[in-house]
Write a protein that holds these residues in place. Sequence first.
Motif, PDB file in Angstrom:
ATOM      1  N   MET A 131       1.116  -1.459  -0.074  1.00  0.00           N
ATOM      2  CA  MET A 131       0.230  -0.014  -0.071  1.00  0.00           C
ATOM      3  C   MET A 131       0.897   1.133   0.233  1.00  0.00           C
ATOM      4  N   ASN A 132       0.503   2.232  -0.702  1.00  0.00           N
ATOM      5  CA  ASN A 132       1.350   3.400  -0.871  1.00  0.00           C
ATOM      6  C   ASN A 132       0.331   4.638  -0.343  1.00  0.00           C
ATOM      7  N   TYR A 133       0.914   5.706   0.028  1.00  0.00           N
ATOM      8  CA  TYR A 133       0.248   6.839   0.662  1.00  0.00           C
ATOM      9  C   TYR A 133       0.566   8.157  -0.230  1.00  0.00           C
ATOM     10  N   TRP A 134      -0.388   8.837  -0.116  1.00  0.00           N
ATOM     11  CA  TRP A 134      -0.215  10.198  -0.960  1.00  0.00           C
ATOM     12  C   TRP A 134      -0.786  11.247  -0.125  1.00  0.00           C
ATOM     13  N   LEU A 135      -0.399  12.252  -0.557  1.00  0.00           N
ATOM     14  CA  LEU A 135      -0.884  13.654  -0.225  1.00  0.00           C
ATOM     15  C   LEU A 135      -1.202  14.343  -1.467  1.00  0.00           C
ATOM     16  N   MET A 136      -2.746  14.653  -1.638  1.00  0.00           N
ATOM     17  CA  MET A 136      -3.252  15.335  -2.758  1.00  0.00           C
ATOM     18  C   MET A 136      -3.919  16.732  -2.477  1.00  0.00           C
ATOM     19  N   LYS A 137      -3.300  17.766  -3.078  1.00  0.00           N
ATOM     20  CA  LYS A 137      -4.093  18.874  -2.879  1.00  0.00           C
ATOM     21  C   LYS A 137      -5.085  19.162  -3.605  1.00  0.00           C
ATOM     22  N   SER A 138      -5.871  19.995  -3.190  1.00  0.00           N
ATOM     23  CA  SER A 138      -7.299  20.496  -3.940  1.00  0.00           C
ATOM     24  C   SER A 138      -7.715  21.859  -3.306  1.00  0.00           C
ATOM     25  N   GLU A 139      -8.020  22.912  -4.413  1.00  0.00           N
ATOM     26  CA  GLU A 139      -8.220  24.144  -3.596  1.00  0.00           C
ATOM     27  C   GLU A 139      -9.665  23.770  -3.379  1.00  0.00           C
ATOM     28  N   PRO A 140     -10.146  24.403  -2.211  1.00  0.00           N
ATOM     29  CA  PRO A 140     -11.699  24.241  -1.927  1.00  0.00           C
ATOM     30  C   PRO A 140     -12.413  24.799  -2.783  1.00  0.00           C
ATOM     31  N   ALA A 141     -12.147  25.915  -3.625  1.00  0.00           N
ATOM     32  CA  ALA A 141     -13.200  26.444  -4.275  1.00  0.00           C
ATOM     33  C   ALA A 141     -13.393  25.810  -5.541  1.00  0.00           C
ATOM     34  N   GLU A 142     -12.331  24.819  -5.798  1.00  0.00           N
ATOM     35  CA  GLU A 142     -12.471  23.674  -6.807  1.00  0.00           C
ATOM     36  C   GLU A 142     -13.267  22.596  -6.383  1.00  0.00           C
ATOM     37  N   VAL A 143     -12.791  21.960  -5.485  1.00  0.00           N
ATOM     38  CA  VAL A 143     -13.306  20.842  -4.950  1.00  0.00           C
ATOM     39  C   VAL A 143     -12.764  20.386  -3.515  1.00  0.00           C
ATOM     40  N   SER A 144     -13.821  20.887  -2.415  1.00  0.00           N
ATOM     41  CA  SER A 144     -13.449  20.988  -1.188  1.00  0.00           C
ATOM     42  C   SER A 144     -13.723  19.456  -0.780  1.00  0.00           C
ATOM     43  N   VAL A 145     -13.267  19.078   0.614  1.00  0.00           N
ATOM     44  CA  VAL A 145     -13.529  17.778   1.319  1.00  0.00           C
ATOM     45  C   VAL A 145     -14.906  17.811   1.552  1.00  0.00           C
ATOM     46  N   ASP A 146     -15.657  18.770   1.938  1.00  0.00           N
ATOM     47  CA  ASP A 146     -17.047  18.610   1.928  1.00  0.00           C
ATOM     48  C   ASP A 146     -17.949  18.374   0.488  1.00  0.00           C
ATOM     49  N   ASP A 147     -17.281  19.068  -0.330  1.00  0.00           N
ATOM     50  CA  ASP A 147     -18.000  18.769  -1.825  1.00  0.00           C
ATOM     51  C   ASP A 147     -17.795  17.085  -1.998  1.00  0.00           C
ATOM     52  N   ALA A 148     -16.484  16.597  -1.852  1.00  0.00           N
ATOM     53  CA  ALA A 148     -16.364  15.236  -1.847  1.00  0.00           C
ATOM     54  C   ALA A 148     -17.210  14.173  -1.215  1.00  0.00           C
TER      55      ALA A 148
ATOM     56  N   GLU B   2       9.852  16.527   9.588  1.00  0.00           N
ATOM     57  CA  GLU B   2      10.790  17.563   8.924  1.00  0.00           C
ATOM     58  C   GLU B   2      10.886  17.203   7.306  1.00  0.00           C
ATOM     59  N   ASP B   3      10.996  16.259   7.085  1.00  0.00           N
ATOM     60  CA  ASP B   3      11.372  15.603   5.643  1.00  0.00           C
ATOM     61  C   ASP B   3      10.175  15.086   4.703  1.00  0.00           C
ATOM     62  N   LEU B   4       8.866  15.666   5.325  1.00  0.00           N
ATOM     63  CA  LEU B   4       7.645  15.269   4.476  1.00  0.00           C
ATOM     64  C   LEU B   4       7.757  16.311   3.286  1.00  0.00           C
ATOM     65  N   LEU B   5       7.341  15.398   2.065  1.00  0.00           N
ATOM     66  CA  LEU B   5       7.701  16.242   0.738  1.00  0.00           C
ATOM     67  C   LEU B   5       6.993  17.221   0.671  1.00  0.00           C
ATOM     68  N   VAL B   6       5.809  17.628   1.163  1.00  0.00           N
ATOM     69  CA  VAL B   6       5.101  18.947   0.893  1.00  0.00           C
ATOM     70  C   VAL B   6       5.775  20.038   1.722  1.00  0.00           C
ATOM     71  N   LEU B   7       6.430  19.711   2.683  1.00  0.00           N
ATOM     72  CA  LEU B   7       7.034  20.644   3.677  1.00  0.00           C
ATOM     73  C   LEU B   7       8.460  21.312   3.017  1.00  0.00           C
TER      74      LEU B   7
ATOM     75  N   PRO C 280       4.091  11.773  -2.824  1.00  0.00           N
ATOM     76  CA  PRO C 280       3.988  10.311  -2.067  1.00  0.00           C
ATOM     77  C   PRO C 280       4.224  10.601  -0.630  1.00  0.00           C
ATOM     78  N   VAL C 281       3.938   9.958   0.429  1.00  0.00           N
ATOM     79  CA  VAL C 281       3.800   9.996   1.853  1.00  0.00           C
ATOM     80  C   VAL C 281       4.485   8.880   2.471  1.00  0.00           C
ATOM     81  N   GLU C 282       5.711   8.788   3.182  1.00  0.00           N
ATOM     82  CA  GLU C 282       6.071   7.662   3.689  1.00  0.00           C
ATOM     83  C   GLU C 282       5.335   7.090   4.780  1.00  0.00           C
ATOM     84  N   PRO C 283       5.154   5.922   4.857  1.00  0.00           N
ATOM     85  CA  PRO C 283       4.477   5.132   5.889  1.00  0.00           C
ATOM     86  C   PRO C 283       4.598   5.545   7.180  1.00  0.00           C
ATOM     87  N   ARG C 284       5.950   6.109   7.701  1.00  0.00           N
ATOM     88  CA  ARG C 284       6.013   6.840   8.998  1.00  0.00           C
ATOM     89  C   ARG C 284       5.458   8.042   8.993  1.00  0.00           C
ATOM     90  N   HIS C 285       5.161   8.632   8.164  1.00  0.00           N
ATOM     91  CA  HIS C 285       4.803  10.095   8.009  1.00  0.00           C
ATOM     92  C   HIS C 285       3.203   9.851   8.031  1.00  0.00           C
TER      93      HIS C 285
END
Length: 156
Positions: A1-18, A123-128, A138-143
């Motif tokens: 299993m892989n893990y991901w961080l996926m960015k969305s602008e809330p004006a486009e699709v918010s978590v509530d929209d989903a 500290e080494d999370l890619l989005v940062l 991608p997000v590491e399992p430990r993150h």
Amino acid sequence: MNYWLMKSEPAEVSVDDALAAPRATVPWTGVRNYQARNYMRDAMRVDDGVLFYHSSCAEPGIVGIARVASTPYPDPTQFDPRSPYHDPASKRDEPRWVLVDVQVLRKTRNLTLPELRADPQLEDLLVLKKGNRLSITPVEPRHWRRIVKLLDRPAA
């Protein structure tokens, strides 16, 4: 299993929209970066974990836990001349852009960018990383484990 961080602008699709969509599932349209596209096309699998991240808003941060709900398929917005994501160079028989469906499993509190930056375990999370502008990383399992733990705590 892989893990991901996926960015969305809330004006486009918010978590509530989903969450309001049928089966709480939305197509992840409009990705126009080759690296992000390659993640969807080549590395994502159904049931991979997703951190749903609101970007380009007052308080960017992780706002939900989701999963990849489909295999990749052509993004229809690339063929629609009325879409801001239209790509006239993309051909129906050889599409340039793909998407996956994302299903929100639960809305969370907003785990903000400053909170993510303040945690030494992230500290080494890619989005940062300085200069990282990718909408999918991608997000590491430990993150992933650390972030899920932080999401279960009240905001600091």
